[in-house]
Design a protein around this motif. Structure first.
Motif, PDB file in Angstrom:
ATOM      1  N   ASP A 219       0.836  -1.196   0.000  1.00 19.40           N
ATOM      2  CA  ASP A 219       0.000   0.000   0.000  1.00 19.40           C
ATOM      3  C   ASP A 219       0.872   1.247   0.000  1.00 19.40           C
ATOM      4  OD1 ASP A 219      -2.195  -1.636   0.218  1.00 19.40           O
ATOM      5  OD2 ASP A 219      -2.783  -0.958   2.214  1.00 19.40           O
ATOM      6  N   LEU A 220       0.524   2.207  -0.852  1.00 18.86           N
ATOM      7  CA  LEU A 220       1.159   3.524  -0.862  1.00 18.86           C
ATOM      8  C   LEU A 220       0.084   4.595  -0.720  1.00 18.86           C
ATOM      9  CD1 LEU A 220       3.841   3.599  -3.719  1.00 18.86           C
ATOM     10  CD2 LEU A 220       4.238   3.570  -1.246  1.00 18.86           C
ATOM     11  N   MET A 221       0.467   5.748  -0.177  1.00 19.04           N
ATOM     12  CA  MET A 221      -0.442   6.881  -0.089  1.00 19.04           C
ATOM     13  C   MET A 221       0.182   8.097  -0.756  1.00 19.04           C
ATOM     14  SD  MET A 221      -2.059   6.605   3.760  1.00 19.04           S
ATOM     15  CE  MET A 221      -3.321   7.832   3.375  1.00 19.04           C
ATOM     16  N   TYR A 222      -0.683   8.951  -1.287  1.00 16.75           N
ATOM     17  CA  TYR A 222      -0.211  10.223  -1.842  1.00 16.75           C
ATOM     18  C   TYR A 222      -1.097  11.350  -1.295  1.00 16.75           C
ATOM     19  CZ  TYR A 222      -4.101   9.904  -5.216  1.00 16.75           C
ATOM     20  OH  TYR A 222      -5.343   9.805  -5.805  1.00 16.75           O
ATOM     21  N   GLY A 223      -0.612  12.572  -1.462  1.00 19.71           N
ATOM     22  CA  GLY A 223      -1.326  13.715  -0.882  1.00 19.71           C
ATOM     23  C   GLY A 223      -1.106  13.839   0.607  1.00 19.71           C
TER      24      GLY A 223
END
Length: 357
Positions: free
Chosen positions: A136-140
């Motif tokens: 899992d990756l997150m952006y913002g």
């Protein structure tokens, strides 16, 4: 580990076993063995391995051996020995909640692991024999730049996982992020930067061999999450545990959220479920069917829609389709209606048009 924590973990595992044994057999007598099992919605690997393995064995006894058995794991809570015990228990898919490979960003969002610990966890899962690993990756994220995200994506690609999930940060009411935002202390990227991050991900991951099969999910061919595809295809599922969600017979429910109350009620033989909205209207259920299917790259199977609802797809949604197709948000081909890449970017606009009420 403190004695109190260990005792609470034992109590929770005992309650979860009791709920599984009470609720799973009647359901699977109707529907057949579970096709998939997913341990997540928190940090299952915060439990000692022997407790988690015991729960896996209980579920298998109650619901059969699934084709896909996933365990979510947070780096910093696992090592090769832990993974080896999961593999011996026939877990065949691991989902690692990495979120970022930038230590400063990880600290800002309250993660307990470092970038190097994330890499070590991935290598440990591989060494234990796992051939299906998701990251899992997150952006913002607060203070995140496009360059930061690019560096994290390069780190993920170097590990060569089978599956990648990417999520934009959502500030939800009642969370520490919401409080920080209200106080003017949440340094979120500007909207145009967040859009650049989204566009970068949508171009880079497919270019690296990860097919986009759902709005937020990418996989090498054959490694799509069967469990999540079940959600988007409106397959019934049993949710067990504190705050778990389930969906059977057109009713969605949420279990008791407070862990102590959950344990107490289960062990007293009480029902821990709370219906979210009772049995939904046919209109609401039809809308949800459309929304969930549209999240996938395949989109809505118009034949299945007709079979499920007893009315042609065109008859229900024919008025909105030309407008959305003209805007470049929808496409129709071979009996399927699906979001275009632009439609996936602005999915909420499409979903609003699919509301029937």
């Amino acid at each position: 580990m403190g004695g109190d924590t260990a005792r609470e973990q034992e109590q929770y595992a005992a309650a979860l076993r009791a709920e599984i044994l009470r609720t799973a057999p009647p359901l699977f007598a109707r529907f057949g063995d579970a096709a998939t099992v997913y341990f997540g919605g928190g940090t299952p690997t915060a439990l000692p391995a022997h407790l988690l393995v015991g729960l896996i064995e209980t579920l298998r006894a109650a619901a059969g051996t699934p084709a896909e058995l996933t365990v979510e794991a947070n780096p910093g809570t696992v090592d090769e020995e832990y993974f080896a015990q999961l593999r011996a228990a026939e877990v065949n898919r691991i989902s690692l909640g990495v979120q970022s490979f930038d230590d400063a960003l990880l600290g800002r969002i309250g993660r307990i692991h470092t970038a190097e610990e994330a890499r070590a966890a991935f290598r440990a899962a591989r060494a234990a024999g796992f051939t299906n690993i998701s990251i899992d990756l997150m952006y913002g994220l607060p203070g995140q730049t496009l360059h930061d995200l690019q560096e994290s994506v390069r780190a993920v690609i170097a590990l060569v996982p089978e599956h990648i999930s990417v999520y934009g940060l959502t500030v939800e009411e009642g969370t520490p992020f919401a409080a920080a935002q209200a106080a003017g202390r949440l340094d979120l990227p500007p909207e145009e930067t967040a859009e650049e991050m989204y566009d970068y991900l949508m171009a880079e991951l497919p270019a690296r061999g990860y097919l986009r099969y759902e709005i937020s999910n990418f996989a090498r061919r054959g490694f799509e999450s069967r469990h999540n595809l079940g959600y988007w295809r409106s397959v019934p599922y049993l949710g067990v545990g504190a705050a778990a969600h389930g969906y059977v017979d057109n009713v969605r429910w949420e279990n008791e959220r407070d862990t102590a109350a959950y344990i107490r009620r289960v062990m007293a033989g009480e029902d821990v479920r709370r219906a979210e909205d009772g049995e939904r209207t046919r209109t609401a259920a039809m809308e949800e069917y459309a929304f969930l299917a549209l999240r996938t790259a395949a989109g809505i199977d118009e034949t299945d829609f007709h079979r499920t609802w007893g009315v042609p797809f065109e008859e229900v949604y024919g008025a909105v389709l030309p407008r959305l197709i003209e805007k470049g948000l929808l496409k129709r081909a071979d009996g399927f209606t699906a979001l275009t890449p632009l439609g996936m970017k602005y999915g909420n606009e499409v979903f609003a048009e699919f509301l029937l009420s």
